[in-house]
Design an enzyme around this catalytic site. Sequence first.
Site, PDB file in Angstrom:
ATOM      1  N   LYS A  14      72.554 126.003  93.638  1.00 21.59           N
ATOM      2  CA  LYS A  14      72.286 124.772  94.378  1.00 21.59           C
ATOM      3  C   LYS A  14      70.795 124.557  94.610  1.00 21.59           C
ATOM      4  CE  LYS A  14      73.807 126.897  98.640  1.00 21.59           C
ATOM      5  NZ  LYS A  14      72.531 127.483  99.101  1.00 21.59           N
ATOM      6  N   ARG A  89      76.432 125.149 107.252  1.00 17.61           N
ATOM      7  CA  ARG A  89      77.205 126.217 106.629  1.00 17.61           C
ATOM      8  C   ARG A  89      78.440 126.545 107.457  1.00 17.61           C
ATOM      9  NH1 ARG A  89      72.938 128.793 103.464  1.00 17.61           N
ATOM     10  NH2 ARG A  89      73.728 130.537 102.249  1.00 17.61           N
ATOM     11  N   ARG A 128      68.584 137.957  89.332  1.00 16.01           N
ATOM     12  CA  ARG A 128      67.573 136.984  89.772  1.00 16.01           C
ATOM     13  C   ARG A 128      66.322 137.681  90.310  1.00 16.01           C
ATOM     14  NH1 ARG A 128      69.190 132.495  94.179  1.00 16.01           N
ATOM     15  NH2 ARG A 128      69.921 134.216  95.483  1.00 16.01           N
ATOM     16  N   ARG A 161      65.390 139.647  95.804  1.00 25.54           N
ATOM     17  CA  ARG A 161      65.607 139.366  97.224  1.00 25.54           C
ATOM     18  C   ARG A 161      66.407 140.508  97.815  1.00 25.54           C
ATOM     19  NH1 ARG A 161      67.890 133.319  97.901  1.00 25.54           N
ATOM     20  NH2 ARG A 161      69.341 134.443  99.261  1.00 25.54           N
ATOM     21  N   ARG A 172      78.346 137.819 101.012  1.00 25.76           N
ATOM     22  CA  ARG A 172      77.926 136.419 101.139  1.00 25.76           C
ATOM     23  C   ARG A 172      78.985 135.483 100.570  1.00 25.76           C
ATOM     24  NH1 ARG A 172      72.479 137.196  98.173  1.00 25.76           N
ATOM     25  NH2 ARG A 172      72.358 134.927  98.080  1.00 25.76           N
TER      26      ARG A 172
HETATM   27  P1  ADP Z   1      72.223 131.763  99.332  1.00 22.95           P
HETATM   28  O1  ADP Z   1      72.763 130.351  99.456  1.00 22.95           O
HETATM   29  O2  ADP Z   1      71.878 132.134  97.932  1.00 22.95           O
HETATM   30  O3  ADP Z   1      73.033 132.777 100.064  1.00 22.95           O
HETATM   31  P2  ADP Z   1      70.072 131.104 101.149  1.00 22.95           P
HETATM   32  O4  ADP Z   1      68.674 131.327 100.784  1.00 22.95           O
HETATM   33  O5  ADP Z   1      70.569 129.709 101.323  1.00 22.95           O
HETATM   34  O6  ADP Z   1      70.854 131.863 100.021  1.00 22.95           O
HETATM   35  O7  ADP Z   1      70.440 131.900 102.485  1.00 22.95           O
HETATM   36  C1  ADP Z   1      70.169 133.274 102.638  1.00 22.95           C
HETATM   37  C2  ADP Z   1      70.763 133.780 103.944  1.00 22.95           C
HETATM   38  O8  ADP Z   1      70.161 133.076 105.056  1.00 22.95           O
HETATM   39  C3  ADP Z   1      72.257 133.563 104.133  1.00 22.95           C
HETATM   40  O9  ADP Z   1      73.028 134.582 103.538  1.00 22.95           O
HETATM   41  C4  ADP Z   1      72.375 133.565 105.663  1.00 22.95           C
HETATM   42  O10 ADP Z   1      72.323 134.879 106.191  1.00 22.95           O
HETATM   43  C5  ADP Z   1      71.112 132.871 106.103  1.00 22.95           C
HETATM   44  N1  ADP Z   1      71.339 131.411 106.272  1.00 22.95           N
HETATM   45  C6  ADP Z   1      70.853 130.419 105.468  1.00 22.95           C
HETATM   46  N2  ADP Z   1      71.263 129.208 105.906  1.00 22.95           N
HETATM   47  C7  ADP Z   1      72.035 129.428 107.000  1.00 22.95           C
HETATM   48  C8  ADP Z   1      72.780 128.601 107.892  1.00 22.95           C
HETATM   49  N3  ADP Z   1      72.817 127.258 107.753  1.00 22.95           N
HETATM   50  N4  ADP Z   1      73.461 129.186 108.918  1.00 22.95           N
HETATM   51  C9  ADP Z   1      73.436 130.506 109.084  1.00 22.95           C
HETATM   52  N5  ADP Z   1      72.784 131.358 108.276  1.00 22.95           N
HETATM   53  C10 ADP Z   1      72.083 130.841 107.240  1.00 22.95           C
END
Ligand code: ADP
Length: 219
Positions: A14, A89, A128, A161, A172
């Site tokens: 995404k 989320r 990645r 990461r 996740r």
């Molecule tokens: P991905 O979608 O690949 O898991 P992101 O970079 O979007 O990676 O998010 C990494 C981490 O950051 C998530 O696994 C979560 O722990 C935290 N995170 C990101 N966005 C949110 C959100 N809206 N609410 C709660 N935690 C979040």
Amino acid sequence: HMKLIILGAPGSGKGTSATVIREKYSLAHISTGDLFRYNIKEQTKLGIEAKSYIDRGALVPDDVTIRMVADRLGNDDCKSGYILDGFPRTTAQAKALDELLAKTGDKIDAVIHVITDDDIIMDRVTTRRVCEKCGASFNVKYMPSKVEGVCDVCGGKTVMRSDDNPETVGKRLETYKENTRPLIDFYNARGIIVEGNNNVDSATCIKSIEDGLARLNLN
Ligand code: ADP
Ligand code: ZN
């Protein structure tokens, strides 16, 4: 002044789609993951709290996340439209967003759903690499940087990461299914979902997203 959300499992691609859409329609790109990672790097109070959740594949608590996003949406660059990547989320986050937007008589125009199968995600995410400095994304198997470990864009160091190991990726994906997937129904009821399938490549995925936005008269 398009206001978009992009939803998809972690590693669905995404972020890549969001970057293309954001450029095409000149939108601000608001990635909660990037905002958290920035805060972790700068060792802010928010970053220190967030890291403990992120490293075990859990979600950062809603109140912390919602406050961070509300604050970010107040920035001037959001006035000409934005794409929310990684937020909402949870259902609580989605409701908080509705309330926040309602204050200014705004609403989300479309929700992009990026679909990718779990086995493909596992393979892509564990290979990645991201640039420590500029955040550019590479993949040792499918999109290697010209020099291994060095960013093509800025010359920074590319690293894995800390949450891209197989165990955390599995967590996740579970977290996504439990907390975030219900949001598809939440927004589907409004008829504003636009789908892109990213199993083959991002160009195909982006093409169907653009077609979907056009169908909603959003281009
Ligand atoms: P991905 O979608 O690949 O898991 P992101 O970079 O979007 O990676 O998010 C990494 C981490 O950051 C998530 O696994 C979560 O722990 C935290 N995170 C990101 N966005 C949110 C959100 N809206 N609410 C709660 N935690 C979040
Ligand atoms: Zn870089």
